[in-house]
Design a protein around this motif. Structure first.
Motif, PDB file in Angstrom:
ATOM      1  N   ASP A 102      -1.792   6.611 -13.316  1.00 48.79           N
ATOM      2  CA  ASP A 102      -1.327   7.893 -13.769  1.00 48.79           C
ATOM      3  C   ASP A 102      -0.461   7.598 -15.144  1.00 48.79           C
ATOM      4  N   SER A 103      -0.041   8.269 -15.857  1.00 46.30           N
ATOM      5  CA  SER A 103       0.776   8.094 -17.055  1.00 46.30           C
ATOM      6  C   SER A 103       0.425   7.239 -17.906  1.00 46.30           C
ATOM      7  N   LEU A 104      -0.723   6.925 -18.280  1.00 47.38           N
ATOM      8  CA  LEU A 104      -1.208   5.905 -19.038  1.00 47.38           C
ATOM      9  C   LEU A 104      -0.608   6.074 -20.568  1.00 47.38           C
ATOM     10  N   ASN A 105       0.077   5.189 -21.113  1.00 49.54           N
ATOM     11  CA  ASN A 105       0.649   5.094 -22.467  1.00 49.54           C
ATOM     12  C   ASN A 105       0.182   4.077 -23.159  1.00 49.54           C
ATOM     13  N   ILE A 106      -0.679   4.164 -24.142  1.00 48.19           N
ATOM     14  CA  ILE A 106      -0.863   2.927 -25.108  1.00 48.19           C
ATOM     15  C   ILE A 106      -0.369   2.982 -26.643  1.00 48.19           C
ATOM     16  N   THR A 107       0.509   2.123 -26.964  1.00 49.53           N
ATOM     17  CA  THR A 107       1.174   2.368 -28.304  1.00 49.53           C
ATOM     18  C   THR A 107       0.973   0.970 -29.142  1.00 49.53           C
ATOM     19  N   SER A 108       0.624   1.444 -30.355  1.00 48.98           N
ATOM     20  CA  SER A 108       0.557   0.415 -31.299  1.00 48.98           C
ATOM     21  C   SER A 108       1.872  -0.063 -31.813  1.00 48.98           C
ATOM     22  N   ILE A 109       2.070  -1.394 -32.118  1.00 49.91           N
ATOM     23  CA  ILE A 109       3.458  -1.827 -32.508  1.00 49.91           C
ATOM     24  C   ILE A 109       3.207  -2.937 -33.483  1.00 49.91           C
ATOM     25  N   SER A 110       3.508  -2.813 -34.786  1.00 53.27           N
ATOM     26  CA  SER A 110       3.044  -3.853 -35.878  1.00 53.27           C
ATOM     27  C   SER A 110       3.836  -5.366 -35.679  1.00 53.27           C
ATOM     28  N   SER A 111       4.935  -5.325 -35.030  1.00 51.65           N
ATOM     29  CA  SER A 111       5.523  -6.457 -34.599  1.00 51.65           C
ATOM     30  C   SER A 111       6.388  -6.609 -33.353  1.00 51.65           C
ATOM     31  N   ILE A 112       6.359  -7.470 -32.552  1.00 48.25           N
ATOM     32  CA  ILE A 112       7.012  -7.667 -31.112  1.00 48.25           C
ATOM     33  C   ILE A 112       8.391  -8.534 -31.395  1.00 48.25           C
ATOM     34  N   PRO A 113       9.442  -7.976 -31.020  1.00 51.24           N
ATOM     35  CA  PRO A 113      10.505  -8.816 -31.371  1.00 51.24           C
ATOM     36  C   PRO A 113      10.683  -9.775 -29.981  1.00 51.24           C
ATOM     37  N   GLU A 114      11.178 -10.938 -30.290  1.00 52.43           N
ATOM     38  CA  GLU A 114      11.417 -12.050 -29.241  1.00 52.43           C
ATOM     39  C   GLU A 114      12.396 -11.416 -28.285  1.00 52.43           C
ATOM     40  N   ALA A 168       0.603  -1.216   0.191  1.00 48.87           N
ATOM     41  CA  ALA A 168      -0.040  -0.227  -0.247  1.00 48.87           C
ATOM     42  C   ALA A 168       0.992   1.148   0.172  1.00 48.87           C
ATOM     43  N   ASN A 169       0.290   2.449  -0.759  1.00 48.19           N
ATOM     44  CA  ASN A 169       1.104   3.647  -0.697  1.00 48.19           C
ATOM     45  C   ASN A 169       2.323   3.634  -1.313  1.00 48.19           C
ATOM     46  N   THR A 170       2.537   2.756  -2.395  1.00 50.25           N
ATOM     47  CA  THR A 170       3.852   2.622  -2.818  1.00 50.25           C
ATOM     48  C   THR A 170       3.497   2.548  -4.515  1.00 50.25           C
ATOM     49  N   THR A 171       4.357   3.637  -5.177  1.00 49.32           N
ATOM     50  CA  THR A 171       3.889   3.501  -6.798  1.00 49.32           C
ATOM     51  C   THR A 171       4.789   2.373  -7.449  1.00 49.32           C
ATOM     52  N   TYR A 172       4.087   1.593  -8.456  1.00 45.80           N
ATOM     53  CA  TYR A 172       4.801   0.829  -9.292  1.00 45.80           C
ATOM     54  C   TYR A 172       4.375   1.313 -10.731  1.00 45.80           C
ATOM     55  N   THR A 173       5.143   0.806 -11.639  1.00 47.45           N
ATOM     56  CA  THR A 173       4.904   0.701 -13.167  1.00 47.45           C
ATOM     57  C   THR A 173       4.759  -0.430 -13.640  1.00 47.45           C
ATOM     58  N   PHE A 174       3.360  -0.769 -14.429  1.00 48.46           N
ATOM     59  CA  PHE A 174       3.134  -1.942 -15.218  1.00 48.46           C
ATOM     60  C   PHE A 174       3.187  -1.740 -16.681  1.00 48.46           C
ATOM     61  N   ASN A 175       3.890  -2.493 -17.312  1.00 49.48           N
ATOM     62  CA  ASN A 175       4.173  -2.648 -18.615  1.00 49.48           C
ATOM     63  C   ASN A 175       3.469  -4.030 -19.247  1.00 49.48           C
ATOM     64  N   ILE A 176       2.774  -3.912 -20.106  1.00 47.55           N
ATOM     65  CA  ILE A 176       1.771  -5.022 -20.583  1.00 47.55           C
ATOM     66  C   ILE A 176       2.113  -5.183 -22.160  1.00 47.55           C
ATOM     67  N   THR A 177       2.415  -6.056 -22.697  1.00 53.52           N
ATOM     68  CA  THR A 177       2.654  -6.140 -24.166  1.00 53.52           C
ATOM     69  C   THR A 177       1.659  -7.331 -24.779  1.00 53.52           C
ATOM     70  N   ALA A 178       0.499  -6.961 -25.803  1.00 53.09           N
ATOM     71  CA  ALA A 178      -0.374  -7.714 -26.255  1.00 53.09           C
ATOM     72  C   ALA A 178      -0.011  -8.001 -27.675  1.00 53.09           C
ATOM     73  N   ASN A 179       0.197  -9.311 -27.851  1.00 52.28           N
ATOM     74  CA  ASN A 179       0.321  -9.834 -29.327  1.00 52.28           C
ATOM     75  C   ASN A 179      -0.746 -10.307 -30.167  1.00 52.28           C
ATOM     76  N   THR A 180      -1.266  -9.555 -31.055  1.00 53.22           N
ATOM     77  CA  THR A 180      -2.568  -9.901 -31.588  1.00 53.22           C
ATOM     78  C   THR A 180      -2.416 -10.978 -32.630  1.00 53.22           C
ATOM     79  N   ALA A 181      -1.182 -11.092 -33.171  1.00 54.94           N
ATOM     80  CA  ALA A 181      -1.058 -12.328 -34.186  1.00 54.94           C
ATOM     81  C   ALA A 181      -0.925 -13.796 -33.536  1.00 54.94           C
TER      82      ALA A 181
END
Length: 286
Positions: free
Chosen positions: A252-264, A185-198
Motif C-alpha cells: 500500500d501507499s506506493l510513492n514514486i518520485t523523480s529526483i534530479s540529484s541525490i545528496p550524499e 509475518a503480519n507486521t507492516t514495514y516501510t521500504f525506501n529505495i533510492t535509485a541513482n541513474t547517473a
C-alpha cells in the motif's frame, strides 16, 4: 483519506529538501488504490494510465497453480483504513511465481523519465512466511517474466523472512547481499529505495511501523545494462522450495518520485537537520 504513520513527516521533509535542491518540478506518482477495483480509473486496480502513470497494472500469472492480485480493505496497512493490494498464489513447487507490475516511466516522455533518479516508498506486510515463501520487488523493463533477472536495475526479495538485495555489475550479473531475517509475518514495514541513474547505483532502507530504522544498506550496483531505469515497478510472489504452498502478502501507499540529484548521506543529514530547526523556529514565531 488514509493517515500515514507519524514518521512519514520526516520522509516528506527529506523529500521536500531533495526537491528544493533541484527545483520544484519533480513528479510524484501515488498508488493508494483509492479508486477501488477498476480498469478505467488511474488509482484503481488494475487501473489505467493517468495521474502521471504511463499505464495500469499488468498481471503476469507465471506458472503458479493459481494466483490472485486483488484489493482488500479488511486489514489496512496504514492507519485510517482504505484499500490495499494483496498478492496470493497457490504454488506448484520450486520456481513457481506470479507477479504484477506498473509502468511509471518512459524514455523522455512521461511525468517520470527512465533517465531520472528516482525514490520509491511503500508499505509492505507478509501475510504468510514459510520455508519457501519469496516476495520480490524490482525495477525492470517489463511486468515480469521467467529468467528476466538480468533486466532488473534494482531488486530485492524477502525469502522466508530474510531480506536479500541484488548487487549488480551493470552487465546482467549479481551477487546477493543478505541483510538477515528482518521480516515477521503480519507486521507492516516501510521500504525506501533510492535509485541513482547517473551512478547506476541504488540503496534501501527498512523501517518499522513506529518509524524505527531496522536496516540501511550500503550502495549497490544496478544489475541491468540500461543507461537509466527499466521504468516498471514489479511486485512478485514465488516459491523457493519443492513443497507446494500457499503464500500471500500486501502492499500500500506506493510513492514514486523523480529526483534530479541525490545528496550524499552526510549532506542529506545536514539538510534534514536544517529543516527541523527551521520548522521549530517557524512554530515559535507563530
Amino acid at each position: 483519506m488514509k493517515t500515514l504513520y507519524p514518521y512519514r513527516s520526516l520522509i516528506l521533509a527529506s523529500g521536500l529538501l531533495a526537491l528544493s535542491s533541484v527545483g520544484c518540478g519533480a513528479a510524484t506518482l501515488v498508488a493508494d488504490f483509492t479508486d477501488g477495483t477498476s480498469t478505467t480509473a488511474a488509482d484503481g486496480y488494475t487501473g489505467a494510465a493517468g495521474n502521471g502513470w504511463v499505464a495500469g497494472w499488468v498481471v503476469t500469472p507465471g506458472n503458479a497453480a493459481s494466483s490472485t492480485f486483488a484489493l482488500s480493505s479488511a486489514s489496512p496497512l496504514a492507519t485510517g483504513g482504505g484499500n490495499y493490494l494483496t498478492a496470493s498464489i497457490t504454488s506448484a513447487g520450486s520456481g513457481t511465481a506470479a507477479s504484477t507490475g506498473r509502468r511509471y516511466a518512459a524514455s523522455g516522455g512521461a511525468s517520470i523519465s527512465t533517465s531520472d533518479s528516482v525514490s520509491y516508498t511503500f508499505n509492505f506486510r507478509a501475510d504468510s512466511i514459510t520455508g519457501g515463501s519469496s516476495y520480490r520487488f524490482a525495477d525492470m523493463d517489463n511486468a515480469y517474466a521467467a529468467g528476466s533477472g538480468p533486466a532488473q536495475t534494482w531488486a530485492f526479495s524477502i525469502d522466508n523472512g530474510g531480506l536479500n538485495l541484488a548487487n549488480g555489475d551493470g552487465a546482467g550479473n549479481k551477487t546477493t547481499v543478505g541483510a538477515g531475517a528482518l521480516i515477521v509475518a503480519n507486521t507492516t514495514y516501510t521500504f525506501n529505495i533510492t535509485a541513482n541513474t547517473a551512478a547506476k547505483t541504488w540503496s534501501l532502507q527498512l523501517l518499522s511501523a513506529s518509524g524505527s530504522v531496522l536496516y540501511t544498506s550500503g550502495t549497490l550496483g544496478f544489475r541491468a545494462s540500461y543507461s537509466g531505469l527499466g521504468g516498471v515497478f514489479v511486485y512478485a510472489t514465488a516459491d523457493n522450495d519443492s513443497t507446494p504452498s500457499d503464500f500471500s502478502s500486501s502492499i500500500d501507499s506506493l510513492n514514486i518520485t523523480s529526483i534530479s540529484s541525490i545528496p550524499e548521506p552526510s549532506t542529506a543529514s545536514i539538510l534534514i537537520g536544517g529543516a527541523v530547526l527551521g520548522c521549530a523556529v517557524f512554530r515559535r514565531r507563530r
